[in-house]
Design a protein around this motif. Sequence first.
Motif, PDB file in Angstrom:
ATOM      1  N   ARG A 150       4.395 -17.815 -19.010  1.00 24.85           N
ATOM      2  CA  ARG A 150       4.374 -17.674 -17.557  1.00 24.85           C
ATOM      3  C   ARG A 150       2.943 -17.691 -17.036  1.00 24.85           C
ATOM      4  N   SER A 151       2.808 -18.072 -15.765  1.00 26.15           N
ATOM      5  CA  SER A 151       1.502 -18.171 -15.134  1.00 26.15           C
ATOM      6  C   SER A 151       1.576 -17.658 -13.701  1.00 26.15           C
ATOM      7  N   GLY A 152       0.442 -17.199 -13.179  1.00 28.53           N
ATOM      8  CA  GLY A 152       0.385 -16.776 -11.792  1.00 28.53           C
ATOM      9  C   GLY A 152       0.340 -17.933 -10.814  1.00 28.53           C
ATOM     10  N   ARG A 153       0.211 -19.139 -11.308  1.00 24.31           N
ATOM     11  CA  ARG A 153       0.213 -20.310 -10.432  1.00 24.31           C
ATOM     12  C   ARG A 153       1.654 -20.708 -10.080  1.00 24.31           C
ATOM     13  N   PRO A 154       1.842 -21.477  -9.009  1.00 20.41           N
ATOM     14  CA  PRO A 154       3.200 -21.852  -8.587  1.00 20.41           C
ATOM     15  C   PRO A 154       3.800 -22.954  -9.457  1.00 20.41           C
ATOM     16  N   LEU A 155       5.100 -23.063  -9.398  1.00 24.47           N
ATOM     17  CA  LEU A 155       5.789 -24.152 -10.073  1.00 24.47           C
ATOM     18  C   LEU A 155       5.437 -25.475  -9.394  1.00 24.47           C
ATOM     19  N   GLY A 156       5.275 -26.539 -10.195  1.00 21.09           N
ATOM     20  CA  GLY A 156       5.013 -27.860  -9.636  1.00 21.09           C
ATOM     21  C   GLY A 156       6.208 -28.358  -8.827  1.00 21.09           C
ATOM     22  N   VAL A 157       5.923 -29.147  -7.802  1.00 21.01           N
ATOM     23  CA  VAL A 157       6.947 -29.648  -6.885  1.00 21.01           C
ATOM     24  C   VAL A 157       6.751 -31.151  -6.698  1.00 21.01           C
ATOM     25  N   TYR A 158       7.867 -31.872  -6.530  1.00 23.28           N
ATOM     26  CA  TYR A 158       7.734 -33.245  -6.041  1.00 23.28           C
ATOM     27  C   TYR A 158       8.776 -33.515  -4.967  1.00 23.28           C
ATOM     28  N   PHE A 159       8.433 -34.446  -4.087  1.00 23.95           N
ATOM     29  CA  PHE A 159       9.252 -34.775  -2.926  1.00 23.95           C
ATOM     30  C   PHE A 159       9.783 -36.189  -3.096  1.00 23.95           C
ATOM     31  N   LEU A 160      11.082 -36.352  -2.878  1.00 27.51           N
ATOM     32  CA  LEU A 160      11.732 -37.649  -3.101  1.00 27.51           C
ATOM     33  C   LEU A 160      12.518 -38.090  -1.876  1.00 27.51           C
ATOM     34  N   GLU A 161      12.269 -39.321  -1.445  1.00 26.33           N
ATOM     35  CA  GLU A 161      13.124 -40.002  -0.484  1.00 26.33           C
ATOM     36  C   GLU A 161      13.911 -41.058  -1.247  1.00 26.33           C
ATOM     37  N   VAL A 162      15.229 -40.955  -1.232  1.00 29.18           N
ATOM     38  CA  VAL A 162      16.080 -41.868  -1.997  1.00 29.18           C
ATOM     39  C   VAL A 162      16.317 -43.137  -1.189  1.00 29.18           C
ATOM     40  N   GLY A 163      15.929 -44.268  -1.736  1.00 24.68           N
ATOM     41  CA  GLY A 163      16.102 -45.547  -1.057  1.00 24.68           C
ATOM     42  C   GLY A 163      17.516 -46.087  -1.189  1.00 24.68           C
ATOM     43  N   ALA A 164      17.738 -47.221  -0.586  1.00 22.40           N
ATOM     44  CA  ALA A 164      19.043 -47.893  -0.663  1.00 22.40           C
ATOM     45  C   ALA A 164      18.853 -49.379  -0.369  1.00 22.40           C
TER      46      ALA A 164
END
Length: 334
Positions: A81-95
Amino acid sequence: MSQIITFGEVLMRLSPFGNKKFIQANTLEFYFGGTELNVGLSIANFGGNVKHITCISDDFIGDTAISYLNKFDLDTTAIVRSGRPLGVYFLEVGAVMRPSSISYNRSHSAFSSIQPDMVDWESALADGSWFHWTGITPGLTQGSFDTLKEGLKLAKKKGMQVSADPTYRSGLWKYGVNAKDALAELIHCSTIFIGGINEMNEVLGTEYGYTNEEFIEASKLLMETFPSIEKVFDKIRTSINASWHKIRARMWNGEEFRETQDFDITHIVDRIGTGDAFAAGLIYGLQHFDDYKSMDYASAACALKHTYEGDVNYATIDEVTRILDGNVSGRFNR
């Protein structure tokens, strides 16, 4: 039971519902994933004994992530465990003709702080028989590269099978090392290469094309350059548009070339994690089938992942087997 070991970052994915862009959305849904984690979770769905090693945030988000892994009976005892935040990614799903778009927020994540002395590799690999790694993790930070290298050196010493998926992402490798040289160090500890012409050209410094003949020549040179590599497997994707792809696979095992038939995926629900599903199917297959059936199983698992939302392939052995038996109609199971 011997364990399959995966090592890599756990990420939270945030995405608008359906095929919306962020500018259209007021609400988001989230999933947990990560390249190596996706492989481990898929193998666990096939009944495999999997341990995932990572560093996650020491907060309620990290607790939630571990609870998610525990739902699949993953061994989480080596997670730090770490005091830093969990990594995040943002996704826009195409079509159709609009592609999907991804933006990462992981530069100062919990996993980015990992160092070799944070993982007790002797204990973590005590029951391990297989170690899977990808090119994502060593491309993140010097610490993640060094930590992975320590694990792979011990895995090689222990005689474990080591599968390498040395995906090269140009957006990574910003910390001052040469990607080709770094990946080569890790491939020297590996026995199974999961990658195509692009990956082989990257680590060999060559310019092979995409024909089967050049794939065979590239695979032979790869095995000469990295004598520990026993087999090469390549997933081939043909994109008609963002919603319709074809998947097949090919291999060179040092003795013969084989290729599967196409799986036609005419309506993609979610493409994220499909390469990971292929790797998971292959790792599971190589422990139970011959090389060709393993490749066929991996292709079917990959095709099925396109039908699940989220990063993880939830397919079971029975579901993959039905696809291999030709049951692709999608009719109700009663």
